[in-house]
Design a protein around this motif. Structure first.
Motif, PDB file in Angstrom:
ATOM      1  N   TRP A   1       0.803  -1.214   0.000  1.00  0.00           N
ATOM      2  CA  TRP A   1       0.000   0.000   0.000  1.00  0.00           C
ATOM      3  C   TRP A   1       0.841   1.272   0.000  1.00  0.00           C
TER       4      TRP A   1
ATOM      5  N   THR B   1       2.977   4.287  -1.258  1.00  0.00           N
ATOM      6  CA  THR B   1       3.046   5.007  -2.539  1.00  0.00           C
ATOM      7  C   THR B   1       4.214   5.991  -2.567  1.00  0.00           C
TER       8      THR B   1
ATOM      9  N   TYR C   1      -3.578  -0.032  -7.467  1.00  0.00           N
ATOM     10  CA  TYR C   1      -3.587  -0.620  -6.121  1.00  0.00           C
ATOM     11  C   TYR C   1      -3.554  -2.147  -6.194  1.00  0.00           C
TER      12      TYR C   1
ATOM     13  N   TYR D   1      -6.039   1.705   1.238  1.00  0.00           N
ATOM     14  CA  TYR D   1      -6.341   2.307  -0.069  1.00  0.00           C
ATOM     15  C   TYR D   1      -6.131   3.822  -0.080  1.00  0.00           C
TER      16      TYR D   1
ATOM     17  N   MET E   1      -3.106   5.413  -2.075  1.00  0.00           N
ATOM     18  CA  MET E   1      -3.254   5.426  -3.529  1.00  0.00           C
ATOM     19  C   MET E   1      -4.232   6.520  -3.959  1.00  0.00           C
TER      20      MET E   1
END
Length: 377
Positions: A26, A28, A189, A328, A331
């Protein structure tokens, strides 16, 4: 314990494992490794396979022509049987920018049996580049990808500084329309969940992947790994390419998210996004019905069970949904979307479940991976 509670508990355990045990997928913040200013910049051949790309070339090709690269760089656009004047348009765009990088257009004809169109085009482009230049690096970039002026410089600098054989950036896809905002961030993702970037970038790990829109590859490594001949029939060519470089040739690879590389291809309607996913989803599962069944069941347990059990009154299901949403959010921030959209991830996952099932149906009906008039079994 009731079935509801068992299901919610299984979902929560799955999410806790994904949170900590799946390579921190997860995250980024994985960007190009630091590079340096070499005394002499290596030459680069930029290969652009293009089939019916007249709609996006005016947005993407000028960014390649305008690359601020200190060394020698040349663009080889390979027109893969276009019917919309892609090759001629590319020449007109280049002629309008006489101060840009040199560009030539090549037409290899229809692919031979056993080759996908893109890899056949890359084969021809790599052959021409070897004959015309002494390029040390090959930049493989799709026709819909736009680059910031210093993109090539940054890629080469990173490859030299970290001694990498392959550097790939996941281009920032367009996420403007409602359907794009719902589906596109989840696409990246899910990709990172399958191929955690941190694991990809560890030499000792067998996990290998690349993002086909932007791949910088050492020319010598391509020869050693027999690219693209070794992967000529691959539908998911970017992941297969990375595996060949890392596992077969022993090369060092790197994959991360991009700040200077973007896709200009619009996916404004659901059918366009559906096609993007469905054309290769079943190939990702090895065309195996048992793997398909397990994948669909897993998607249902991991993504659909948490909201269903939570809405049925299970606090454990609510906890699983919360962990899912939290993974999430990074992202969504990368795609400049509000964090509350993370609560809609189960709905997006349900669409991906249906797309994956449809991909299998297409395969068993003989339509396989269809792309711009070509179908691969």
């Amino acid at each position: 314990m009731s079935l509801l509670t068992w299901t919610a508990a299984a979902s929560l355990v799955a999410w806790l494992w994904l949170l900590m045990g799946q390579g921190l997928f997860w995250r980024t913040d994985i960007r190009l490794p630091p590079g340096g200013e070499p005394g002499s910049w290596p030459s680069v051949a930029i290969l652009v396979p293009a089939r019916d790309e007249a709609a996006v070339l005016p947005l993407s090709l000028p960014t390649l022509l305008a690359q601020d690269y200190p060394g020698r760089a040349e663009i080889f656009l390979v027109d893969d049987g276009s019917a919309d004047g892609t090759g001629d348009l590319a020449l007109r765009i280049a002629q309008a920018r006489p101060d840009g990088l040199p560009l030539s257009v090549h037409r290899p004809g229809d692919p031979e049996p056993g080759w996908t169109g893109k890899l056949w085009a890359l084969r021809h482009g790599m052959s021409v580049a070897r004959d015309c230049t002494d390029a040390e690096f090959l930049l493989l970039t799709d026709a819909d990808i736009a680059h910031d002026p210093d993109s090539l410089r940054s890629l080469v600098s990173a490859a030299l500084g970290a001694r990498l054989d392959l550097v790939s950036q996941m281009a920032r896809l367009r996420a403007d329309s409602g359907w794009e905002r719902l589906i596109v961030p989840a696409f990246v993702y899910f990709f990172a969940q399958l191929y955690p970037f941190g694991r990809v970038n560890r030499p000792a790990s067998r996990t290998a992947a690349a993002a086909g829109g932007c791949v910088l590859l050492r020319a010598e490594t391509a020869l050693r790994a027999r690219i693209p001949e070794r992967i000529r029939g691959a539908v998911i060519d970017d992941v297969t390419l990375a595996r060949a470089v890392k596992r077969e040739a022993g090369g060092r690879i790197w994959l991360g998210l991009a700040d200077k590389v973007t896709s200009v291809r619009p996916y404004e309607r659901l059918p366009q996004l559906w096609q993007m996913v469905a054309r290769s989803a079943y190939a990702q599962l090895g065309h195996n019905p048992l793997v398909l069944a397990g994948t669909l069941a897993g998607l249902a347990l991991v993504y659909l069970a948490p909201p269903v059990t939570a809405l049925a009154g299970s606090p454990v299901g609510a906890a699983a949904w919360a962990v899912m949403a939290l993974t999430y959010v990074p992202m969504l921030r990368y795609y400049r979307q509000p964090p509350w959209r993370a609560l809609a991830l189960p709905a997006t996952a349900a669409l991906y479940l249906l797309m994956t099932f449809d991909s299998a149906v297409r395969h068993h009906r003989g339509r396989g991976a269809a792309w711009k008039g070509r179908t691969y079994a």
